[in-house]
Enzyme design. Structure first.
Site, PDB file in Angstrom:
ATOM      1  N   HIS A 142      32.788  28.742 -19.950  1.00 54.53           N
ATOM      2  CA  HIS A 142      31.298  29.561 -20.000  1.00 54.53           C
ATOM      3  C   HIS A 142      31.111  30.791 -20.343  1.00 54.53           C
ATOM      4  CE1 HIS A 142      33.062  27.755 -15.405  1.00 54.53           C
ATOM      5  NE2 HIS A 142      31.397  27.891 -15.369  1.00 54.53           N
ATOM      6  N   GLY A 191      30.415  23.291 -21.740  1.00 56.86           N
ATOM      7  CA  GLY A 191      30.735  22.801 -20.721  1.00 56.86           C
ATOM      8  C   GLY A 191      30.122  22.941 -18.990  1.00 56.86           C
ATOM      9  N   HIS A 192      29.053  23.634 -19.630  1.00 59.73           N
ATOM     10  CA  HIS A 192      28.296  23.901 -18.686  1.00 59.73           C
ATOM     11  C   HIS A 192      27.109  24.530 -18.767  1.00 59.73           C
ATOM     12  CE1 HIS A 192      25.770  24.954 -14.980  1.00 59.73           C
ATOM     13  NE2 HIS A 192      27.228  24.968 -14.351  1.00 59.73           N
ATOM     14  N   GLU A 305      31.210  19.418  -6.601  1.00 55.53           N
ATOM     15  CA  GLU A 305      30.182  19.515  -6.740  1.00 55.53           C
ATOM     16  C   GLU A 305      29.544  18.968  -6.881  1.00 55.53           C
ATOM     17  OE1 GLU A 305      30.257  24.179  -8.385  1.00 55.53           O
ATOM     18  OE2 GLU A 305      31.032  24.396  -6.440  1.00 55.53           O
ATOM     19  N   CYS A 323      21.935  26.397  -5.721  1.00 55.12           N
ATOM     20  CA  CYS A 323      21.924  26.295  -7.354  1.00 55.12           C
ATOM     21  C   CYS A 323      21.233  24.628  -7.812  1.00 55.12           C
ATOM     22  CB  CYS A 323      22.914  27.263  -8.237  1.00 55.12           C
ATOM     23  SG  CYS A 323      23.047  28.835  -8.491  1.00 55.12           S
ATOM     24  N   CYS A 389      27.164  32.819  -7.911  1.00 61.03           N
ATOM     25  CA  CYS A 389      25.648  31.909  -8.688  1.00 61.03           C
ATOM     26  C   CYS A 389      24.414  31.922  -7.574  1.00 61.03           C
ATOM     27  CB  CYS A 389      26.221  30.913  -9.219  1.00 61.03           C
ATOM     28  SG  CYS A 389      27.140  29.693  -7.903  1.00 61.03           S
TER      29      CYS A 389
END
Lengths: 627, 627
Positions: A142, A191-192, A305, A323, A389
């Site tokens: 991240h 990755g995100h 998720e 989110c 988040c």
């Protein structure tokens, strides 16, 4: 305070049909969304500041800055919550320039500045926990994700206040990243996803083309199938299974997928590369034809998720992360700018009023991370989360929500969402007055106009089918395209446009391949999806064992005693007597001879307003009594 | 080879109404379960040996023993797979004493012996990765869990072969654990139950009461609410929310919950402490009245591989782990011994034929870890898993499955499950012949009898309602209690008892509070639940868009061409034309004017046999065409 810029003002977006308006040019006035924004201003933003202190986010920066001793606290992405909060406060300062929140924000910015390494690198987790291993775990670390949120906060703070301190931190870090990653440099991508759209926006804010190229690099690096997935997932978890331009299915972690698509669409808006829009369109079709709940909620699976497969839309075990709803709004906005088609605004609206807004409690300081359409009890809003988040994401969405109301082009102004507000554009200034979502009338008054012909375009929402438009009291004949009504003329001050969007409660059914909606209906009125909450029903009525009489009228009641000002809906139905089942779950068909049931009244409230009292049951889809 | 013991032989279980039979006294003969056992013997056990080599399980032992260099490979509980495989091989040696598997097992036992520390401690993960931190993470470290599997393997190997080498390793480790944990020693219990039932069995095998007391200690330590959960779960993930004796709801990780209840029930069987049985009964009621699928599958949630709340029984996103099915079989067996009530055997049977057996491919070397009741495509059996608990668990269940067929008490013999086999008891020896689950007839021949009166008790399965019993050709009048028919007389050789269990295909409906079965039915015949698999249907029939005509007959076809010997079922139904929905998921009720559909034939196969060809769709619950 001077506004140097706002949501993109100086930058003309070349492949947008319509240009966004700066946030200082659209000001919410008393009404539904202003109430939410005020709640956010009065309660949520200060609450978040306390939480960021309590959960260690600020302390991590202090330790990284050398101001405090101790060890890093929390998951590896905690910096991003500080940045999202800063972005939220920044946009809040536009209508509230003398807010005391500014001092809190400036103190936070000082901390961020102090924590930045001389190289420009900035990530307190990696600085404190893995100081010798920057960029060592792009798949799950991240770092670039947090950088993206820093950039967005910096852009927002610059636009809102003209201050450049945070923007300078951001560009220093962006330059460091640009010097680190790219052809003939380090390869890889995060990755995100998140940094992609942030870099495009940083390019828009600064004019620095390297940032646009870097966004493109990170998008091009995706889809090599090399990322380590999570749990039962492989590379598709990170949208790394196929290259971005070849993707046709929306898959994997929902927030990742939709942040990536926001960045991809942003890149299209700047470069006009058709392959990007084509892939985004395919994925949009895949999402909306099989993978979105009636609330706009997306991400069917707890596991990862993530998106499920087509028609896998469970009511209880869906994830529908707040989110992800926000990410869907962000992406659909960009698709709207790219195409001028109202269907994207329809998805935005469905999400804003339902699956997004359900994330925020009426008290402004409790939140849902997960937004199911059925709770058998036990779902409780939390004041914060170890993975937090969602709360600051809600806050930045609310403080910047006015950006979604209108756009302009060289010949006119387009209205996409209707909220009481004032709008200033070079050609036309407007005042909107509406009681939406409770009443379907919108009064639009021209407050300033140039003496040039100008087209006012009004979106006709998908939930109405008899819309009428009156100009100065007379029914107007309009041309429509892509579900927008176009009114072209030379406007003058005090012209009044009245938009009548008939709004009556309707029963909605789901596609027959969806299991969770089988033989059931949902109640919707205007953009609002309704639900049954246990506590509103008469004693002895278990909402998990009721049916709705789909042939009886739905009665709307305005100004309910509950939850300031909402409209509730009454329906006729039945409470089932399941005593014949004793403790059995399965019986041969016909063993239960007759379905015993008694008439009851069912009381519905808007879905977004559920979960503000106890941890009782809630459901959106109600079985039909005739089946 | 001499049989010193077998599933508990020497030990009389004081609070069991009925005593289990040693495994060498029940021998499967040609038939359904013998076929599965043979497949396991011929294919699965050797396949597993290769996998344990390939995935590093054996190598971990070699490294811990000092025979090899390298680092530990895999998750922290990989030792347990070796132990489960050893247990499986042990029981396989009873009918196959000269099998070449014995050499493989002995080599593995030598490795295990060499890896054991002088103290008795044995866990290659902790020895290699955290050598200074034994017992440092009881919540998630799986050390006691692995120990429990070692004990079960050792007991099995001792019972099957009389060899004591593995048993000596086990007792040395058990003594080390006993010296480490307990009052005035280290406190705590394992996050993953398993050691409790293993210690009770080790007590039964060795007569060492310290092991029983240690089992009780670990059970008493549970429920202090201190364990760290996982993901969204707190202490309930580990069944640590409330003390064992106060638990009324079954919750958390399904395998953990059911292994714990097996241990708790085992403790009751030895101590007679009513509070244990009472809590187990409450949890059993909670499970069977709200938290079990028609397949016997349990664990509704991917999240935490866990039980959901009552009626939360999704078809697609259920977990229904194969290990949880096995754990349910183990627990229900113990409840049957404790109570003599056939309902526990009914759950065992429903699970064995459906949600357990679905875990094993027809080829014996591919496995399902998760067993959904609906697949929209994409579920594929794997030859092994990074978390490979299920495959060797299937293997040990198959090699020991004969233990569940019969019990004895001082006055007779009880038959719980019907499979072709021979049974030896002091009072009575029997030969069973049956074509179950394809035909509902069982022929029982007395092959030896004492000259004492003896009661033969036959379970009448819940799936039949017109059972008849003939003794030497004449309809017998029987007394029944708890769904067992009791036949008391002085039996003589060649007496023949014929049990006729009429078996016709039936449509089953689910409780109205279950969402996933709404307006739908499942097809069941005898103990077998059936399903539709996409590949069996006519071209153009998408099983995800069909309805079943619940008023048309269900046609059984024996000896299908598919999957050696299974019966298939044909039904009439309809394929829906969903083209009116275009790409919409939700529409106002009535927008789709008429439901367009065409008649089709639906072909069902037993649920356990699905997933043996491609990754196509499958479903158990089919919407009813009349609704």
């Amino acid at each position: 305070m001077s506004f140097v810029s706002s949501v993109p003002q100086l930058h003309h977006i070349p492949y947008a049909l319509w240009q966004p308006l700066p946030l200082d040019r659209v000001r919410l006035e008393a009404g539904f969304w202003k109430n939410k924004q005020d709640l956010n201003h009065r309660i949520s933003l200060e609450h978040a500041h306390r939480m960021l202190e309590q959960w260690g986010n600020f302390q991590n920066f202090r330790i990284a800055a050398g101001y405090a001793q101790g060890s890093y606290q929390g998951r590896e992405f905690l910096d991003s919550d500080v940045y999202k909060w800063l972005e939220a406060v920044a946009y809040d300062l536009i209508p509230n320039p003398s807010s005391s929140l500014r001092q809190l924000a400036e103190a936070a910015i000082d901390l961020v500045a102090a924590a930045q390494e001389p190289s420009g690198y900035l990530n307190t987790y990696h600085q404190l926990v893995k100081p010798d291993a920057h960029w060592s775990d792009l798949d799950h670390g991240h770092e670039l994700y947090c950088a993206g949120h820093l950039f967005q906060a910096a852009i927002a703070y610059h636009r809102a206040t003209g201050e450049t301190k945070l923007l300078a931190i951001a560009t220093r870090f962006a330059d460091h990243i640009d010097a680190t990653f790219g052809p003939n440099k380090r390869s890889g991508t995060c990755g995100h996803p998140e940094i992609e759209m942030a870099l495009v926006e940083l390019y828009r804010e600064t004019g620095e083309e390297r940032y646009l190229k870097l966004a493109q690099y990170f998008i091009d690096e995706r889809g090599k199938g090399k990322m380590r997935g999570l749990g039962w997932y492989g590379a598709e978890y990170h949208q790394d299974r196929v290259p971005v331009r070849q993707a046709t299915e929306i898959e994997g972690h929902a927030v990742r997928a939709l942040y990536l698509l926001s960045g991809v669409t942003d890149l299209y808006l700047e470069t006009g590369e058709e392959a990007l829009l084509k892939s985004a369109m395919s994925q949009w079709h895949d999402m909306t034809s099989g993978k979105i709940h009636i609330t706009g909620g997306v991400g069917s699976r707890y596991e990862g998720e993530s998106f499920g497969v087509a028609y896998e839309l469970p009511n209880d075990q869906c994830y529908c992360e707040t989110c992800a709803a926000i990410a869907s709004i962000m992406w659909n906005w960009r698709m709207l700018l790219a195409t001028g088609e109202a269907r994207f605004a329809d998805v935005m609206e469905q999400t804003l009023y339902n699956g997004f807004l359900s994330g925020l409690a009426a008290d402004g300081q409790h939140f849902f991370y997960i937004n199911p359409l059925l709770s058998r009890g036990g779902y409780i809003r939390a004041e914060w989360y170890p993975v937090a988040c969602c709360p600051p994401n809600i806050m930045r969405t609310l403080t910047s929500i006015a950006q979604y109301i209108a756009t302009r082009d060289s010949s006119g102004v387009q209205l996409h969402h209707y909220a009481s507000c004032t709008i200033q554009t070079p050609l036309l200034s407007l005042r909107l007055e509406t009681d939406l979502p409770w009443q379907g009338k919108v009064k639009i008054t021209v407050t300033a106009a140039s003496d040039m012909p100008c087209t006012l375009s009004l979106r006709i929402p998908v939930w109405t089918d008899k819309a009428q438009i009156f100009v100065n009291g007379e029914l107007a004949t309009v041309s429509t395209a892509n579900e927008y009504a176009h009114l072209g003329r030379t406007w003058k001050s005090d012209d009044v446009i009245e938009l009548d969007l008939p709004m009556y409660p309707r029963l909605i059914e789901g596609h027959p391949m969806i299991e969770s909606t089988r033989c059931s209906v949902a109640v919707q009125r205007g953009p609002l999806v309704y639900c049954l909450e246990q506590q509103d029903q008469a004693p002895g009525v278990d909402i998990l064992g009721v049916e709705i009489d789909e042939n009886s009228p739905l009665i709307v009641e305005q100004n309910s005693h509950r939850l300031e000002g909402i409209s509730t809906i009454r329906a006729s139905g039945y409470a089932l007597d399941t005593s014949g089942w004793a403790s059995d779950l399965y019986k041969p068909l016909g063993t239960i001879e007759s379905r015993s049931r008694r008439s009851v009244e069912l009381k519905f409230i808007p879905y977004y307003a559920w979960g503000n009292h106890d941890a009782g049951a809630m459901r959106v889809w109600i079985p039909r009594s005739s089946l």
